[in-house]
Design a protein around this motif. Structure first.
Motif, short mmCIF file in Angstrom:
data_model
loop_
_atom_site.label_atom_id
_atom_site.label_comp_id
_atom_site.label_asym_id
_atom_site.label_seq_id
_atom_site.Cartn_x
_atom_site.Cartn_y
_atom_site.Cartn_z
N HIS A 1 -20.72 47.81 -18.04
CA HIS A 1 -21.94 47.14 -17.57
C HIS A 1 -21.57 46.29 -16.35
CE1 HIS A 1 -23.81 47.98 -21.54
NE2 HIS A 1 -22.59 47.75 -21.99
N VAL B 1 -18.37 44.31 -17.62
CA VAL B 1 -18.19 43.93 -19.01
C VAL B 1 -18.16 45.24 -19.78
CG1 VAL B 1 -19.24 42.80 -21.02
CG2 VAL B 1 -19.43 41.76 -18.76
N THR C 1 -18.53 47.24 -23.40
CA THR C 1 -18.98 47.21 -24.79
C THR C 1 -18.54 48.50 -25.47
OG1 THR C 1 -21.14 48.16 -24.23
CG2 THR C 1 -20.99 45.74 -24.33
N ARG D 1 -19.63 51.40 -28.46
CA ARG D 1 -20.70 51.94 -29.29
C ARG D 1 -20.24 53.26 -29.88
NH1 ARG D 1 -24.99 53.50 -24.64
NH2 ARG D 1 -24.26 55.61 -24.27
N LYS E 1 -19.64 41.18 -31.54
CA LYS E 1 -19.42 40.67 -30.18
C LYS E 1 -19.02 41.77 -29.20
CE LYS E 1 -14.59 39.20 -30.75
NZ LYS E 1 -13.71 38.04 -30.75
N TYR E 2 -18.40 42.86 -29.69
CA TYR E 2 -17.99 43.96 -28.83
C TYR E 2 -19.13 44.93 -28.53
CZ TYR E 2 -13.22 42.45 -29.70
OH TYR E 2 -12.06 41.71 -29.77
N LEU E 3 -20.25 44.76 -29.19
CA LEU E 3 -21.37 45.67 -29.03
C LEU E 3 -22.39 45.19 -27.99
CD1 LEU E 3 -22.01 46.38 -32.83
CD2 LEU E 3 -20.38 47.50 -31.29
N ASP E 4 -22.29 43.94 -27.59
CA ASP E 4 -23.28 43.33 -26.71
C ASP E 4 -22.63 42.85 -25.42
OD1 ASP E 4 -25.24 41.75 -25.50
OD2 ASP E 4 -25.80 40.73 -27.34
N PRO E 5 -23.18 43.25 -24.26
CA PRO E 5 -22.57 42.80 -22.99
C PRO E 5 -22.61 41.29 -22.79
CG PRO E 5 -24.54 44.13 -22.57
CD PRO E 5 -24.29 44.16 -24.04
N LYS E 6 -23.49 40.60 -23.49
CA LYS E 6 -23.56 39.14 -23.35
C LYS E 6 -22.42 38.43 -24.08
CE LYS E 6 -28.51 39.21 -22.77
NZ LYS E 6 -29.79 39.17 -23.46
N SER E 7 -21.80 39.12 -25.05
CA SER E 7 -20.76 38.46 -25.84
C SER E 7 -19.40 39.16 -25.80
CB SER E 7 -21.21 38.32 -27.29
OG SER E 7 -21.50 39.61 -27.84
N SER E 8 -19.34 40.35 -25.24
CA SER E 8 -18.07 41.08 -25.25
C SER E 8 -17.02 40.36 -24.40
CB SER E 8 -18.26 42.50 -24.72
OG SER E 8 -17.01 43.17 -24.68
#
Length: 143
Positions: A54, A94, A96, A98, A115-122
């Motif tokens: 991302h 970033v 992620t 899936r 956290k590894y699935l979402d670009p806001k938290s990875s």
């Protein structure tokens, strides 16, 4: 008669040349660079997972599809943009994780923490450059 065919022949050659020159330029694609890496998840199988890049730059060019790489059993992956394994545009990303599309009946892989699935938290980040081959540092999933 020969003269008419000759004129038509040259006209056709000229038309084809003009069309070829018009199509020989940019096809609107953002330039990409071969990009590969390895996903590491100690004590877990990674086959069936996919990495997704991302862009972090909001001004990055819009692409027709996400930048993805299906992870092989050994953790290796190559990024696809337009064509299989063609790479990614230069930039910062970033990453992620899936589930990759798998054939029917294939067991679903375990997914890492949310956290590894979402670009806001990875926490996974990579940079690609304008060069023939980008070998990303290992992407390690820890829990």
């Amino acid at each position: 008669m020969t003269r008419i065919l000759s004129r038509w022949g040259w006209a056709v050659i000229a038309l084809i040349s003009l069309l070829a020159a018009g199509c020989g330029g940019s096809d609107g694609r953002v330039p990409v660079n071969k990009t590969s890496g390895k996903l590491v998840w100690p004590e877990h199988k990674v086959l069936g997972l996919m990495v997704v890049l991302h862009p972090t730059d909001p001004a990055a060019p819009k692409l027709p599809a996400q930048l993805t790489g299906a992870v092989h059993a050994d953790g290796n992956f190559t990024i696809t943009c337009y064509d299989v394994s063609d790479g990614a545009p230069a930039g910062e990303y970033v990453v992620t994780i899936r589930e990759a599309p798998m054939p029917d009946g294939t067991p679903r892989p375990k997914l890492p923490a949310a956290k590894y699935l979402d670009p806001k938290s990875s926490p996974l980040r990579v940079t690609t450059e304008k060069k023939p081959q980008n070998e990303l540092p290992p992407l390690t999933i820890s829990e």
